[in-house]
Design a protein around this motif. Structure first.
Motif: not given
Lengths: 493, 214
Positions: B200-201, B149, B193-194, B146, B209-214, B140, B197
């Motif tokens: 969409e991508f 994983q 989900a796959i 995906a 999938l790493s736009a969301l941070k912080g 994983i 995804i």
């Protein structure tokens, strides 16, 4: 109706409602049905909880289903969150349903998943078997995963994938913990079905293998802690909360996290009783609680998105609950009181943030200015609920945080109390700065105020008034509920 | 029976290694299906005596799900995407195999340290369970797509299943079915989900999938 008879219906009713929702062919109709069905389930749950609080724990289905003071108290918090959110969904989705962004098919699916997650969380609360509790938690993960991406945007999909994978793996780890608990029953001579029933385990607690139970508890805390959003296992949480539609965020924050924490709390008295009440299990919760408060404080300081801010605030509040339960004694009762306050306050904050996001077209904090003038109900609601959440007196959140602090000092845990205060102080200052900017920073271009209706104002301000009232006066029945629930945790005698 | 049991357990370890070393997603799905069938056969090889009908029912359910339904689901998700192999995983295949060996050694060491009360005639069951669990977790975190994983999640689940067989002397059927049902829905949801995804991508690269941070 006795509580024994209504327990199975509590799980079945939402499942049936969910099935019906899938068949509905109108978006508005599906949303209305959602609200009606939730209110009906809530009424039944309210009666059941009332019976249990009056007449003592109820057990049925060969001991598989059980409701005692602790779960009844959680049940009341849960139905509050679900009722408020389903009513708010009518407002939140009104425009989307009208202009076709929310198709009838999507609304039907939304209703099905909504009731599905209600049933799953209900299963967590009314199960007596640790195993079925696990089934409920995992099912609630899967049901809520698609609620995040009702609108399949790249961000929502990313949030959903992160949530799905992290929580599924976390909950799988918790299952290993449950297997270890079952293995710990060897010396007590429990077999098959009995081995995982909470009531049976509690009776046999002194004869369980303490080493195995300790190992199991660590796995359970880490596993369910991932779902509950305890730091450092909280990574999925801000993404999922910020990308879900506001009514769903409210449920996530208001109760989904608590449902996972509830499973940890269930195992706490078991471990304590089996290890001779030395406070071993509780100290683990204190560590995770403090860590969550401090980590959340650090992230809140540098937050630029209002929904993510609220999400990190949930990490902080879950941390406060874990801390209170970990301190034990009066701290456990304070933690349970905090749970109720948070479950009323946080959904309101998400409701307001959601609508403001729709009105402004952004969740970025720098873009949200003069919110009270632009959207009187939602702006004022957001600011009041944020003030309540950071613990401004006389709101009840202040009272419960103060009680947790007092419990820490009474138990001579001065370092814990100091760190707790530090975390709260940082959050207070950081959030206050955002509040001032949102309320008074001059807007770049001025737009007229958005109209609001009376039901919207009532939905926001009645719960906030209750939080204010609870801060000044706790009614006798509520006090009784809290102390009885804290007794289950081994807190008060 | 002990020979049958040990054969199954050794096969489980080998399938774990194969998954660590394979770059083709299609092959990975097939191997994980084989592993699922092996775990389904395990309870039949353990001596249960009076519980035979219950055990065989459960075994059939596990084999049906993990050996047939899951692979079909995953293959249909894979066909939708253009990805057929794992390109540039975080940890290379040779290094992954090396980690696999370390996990196996660690599992045997942990088993001797823990002294779990085991209901099994084979000493291998617990170490195999630990090694599968660590392999699953490793897949994983060390793979990008995906799909890999999800396969890692299945391996983790197989490991936990083996662990349950080893330490719990018989779980209630209702509970087992509940757990199985949840895993089924989990894989189903992940498959969908796959699919989303991918649509969409245009990729199923979970690392991007790493736009969301912080």
């Amino acid at each position: 109706m006795s509580a024994e008879n209504t327990l199975p219906i509590l799980i079945l009713a939402p499942l049936i409602f969910g099935g019906i929702s899938l068949l509905l062919r109108s978006a508005r109709g599906a949303l209305r049905f959602c609200a009606a069905g939730t209110l009906a389930t809530a009424a039944l749950a309210g009666i059941t909880a009332y019976n249990v609080l009056r007449g003592g724990p109820a057990e049925t289905a060969n001991g598989w289903l059980m409701l005692d003071a602790l779960s009844a108290q959680h049940l009341l918090a849960m139905i509050t969150v679900f009722c408020l959110s389903s009513l708010y969904a009518l407002i939140y989705f009104r425009e989307e349903a009208a202009d076709g962004r929310l198709t009838p098919k999507m609304a039907g699916r939304y209703g099905g998943l909504w009731f599905g997650s209600l049933a799953a969380m209900m299963l967590v609360l009314v199960s007596n078997s640790l195993g079925m509790m696990w089934v409920g938690v995992e099912a609630s993960t899967l049901m809520t995963a698609f609620l995040i991406c009702i609108h399949a945007s790249p961000g929502a999909l990313e949030a959903m994938w992160k949530y799905l994978l992290m929580c599924s793996v976390g909950v799988a780890v918790a299952f290993t913990g449950i297997l270890l608990v079952a293995a710990a029953t060897g010396p007590a001579g429990l077999h098959g079905m009995d081995a995982l029933l909470w009531t049976t385990l509690m009776e046999a607690a002194s004869r369980l293998n303490p080493m195995m139970l300790k190992a199991g508890f660590i796995f359970i805390v880490i596993g369910y802690g991932t779902k509950a959003g305890l730091a450092p296992l909280h990574n999925w949480l801000p993404d999922a909360h910020s990308h879900a539609p506001a009514p769903v965020s409210a449920v996530f924050s208001g109760f989904l996290l608590n449902a996972a924490l509830y499973c940890i709390l269930r195992c706490l008295p078991l471990v304590e009783a089996a290890t001779g009440n030395e406070g071993w299990g509780r100290s683990i919760l204190v560590i995770f609680g403090l860590l969550s408060i401090l980590v959340a404080a650090a992230f809140i300081v540098m937050q630029r998105d209002v929904k993510r801010l609220l999400a990190y605030s949930s990490v902080e509040h879950i941390g406060i609950m874990a801390l209170g339960a970990g301190i034990g004694g009066a701290g456990a009762a304070a933690a349970l009181f905090h749970l109720i306050n948070h479950s009323i306050c946080k959904p309101i904050a998400f409701f307001c943030a959601g609508r403001i996001g729709q009105i402004y077209g952004t969740h970025d904090l720098p873009g949200l200015t003069m919110i009270i003038r632009r959207a009187p109900v939602w702006g004022a609601g957001l600011i009041i609920s944020l003030l309540a959440l950071v613990g401004v007196a006389p709101f009840s959140v202040f009272l419960s945080e103060f009680l947790v602090l007092k419990a820490a000092v009474d138990h001579s845990l001065y370092v814990v109390a100091a760190l707790f205060l530090l975390g709260l102080g940082v959050v207070f200052i950081a959030v206050l700065r955002h509040i001032i900017a949102m309320a008074w920073k001059p807007a770049e271009q001025q737009a007229g105020p958005v109209k609001f209706s009376l039901p919207e104002a009532l939905l926001i301000f009645i719960p906030l008034a209750i939080v204010l009232l609870l801060g000044m006066w706790i009614p006798g029945p509520l006090l009784k509920i809290l102390s009885r629930a804290a007794q289950v945790l081994g807190g008060l005698s | 029976m002990i020979i049958l049991l040990d054969t199954l357990l050794v096969t489980l370890i080998l399938t774990g290694f194969l998954l660590l070393g394979s770059s083709r997603l299609g092959a990975s799905i097939r191997i994980s299906a084989l592993q699922g069938i092996m775990t389904g056969l395990l309870p039949l090889a353990l001596e249960h005596g009076d519980l035979f009908s219950y055990v065989s029912l459960l075994g059939v359910a596990v084999i049906g799900l993990k050996g047939y339904v899951f692979p079909r689901l995953l293959f249909s998700a894979l066909r939708e995407s253009d990805t057929s192999r794992e390109v540039q995983p975080f940890v290379g295949y040779m290094a992954s195999l090396f980690f696999g060996i370390l996990f196996l050694m660690g599992s045997f060491w942990l088993d001797t340290r823990l002294n779990l009360p085991v209901h099994s005639s084979s000493d291998l069951l617990v170490p195999v369970a630990f090694s599968l669990m660590s392999c699953g977790l490793f897949l994983i975190v060390a793979r990008r797509t995906a799909m890999s994983q999800v396969i890692g999640y299945l391996v983790l689940e197989n490991g936990i299943y083996c662990f349950g067989l080893a330490v719990v002397s018989g779980m209630p059927l209702l509970l087992e079915l509940g757990v199985l049902m949840d895993i089924f829905v989990a894989v189903f949801v992940m498959g969908i989900a796959i699919y989303h995804i991918n649509r969409e991508f245009d990729h199923i690269d979970a690392d991007r999938l790493s736009a969301l941070k912080g």
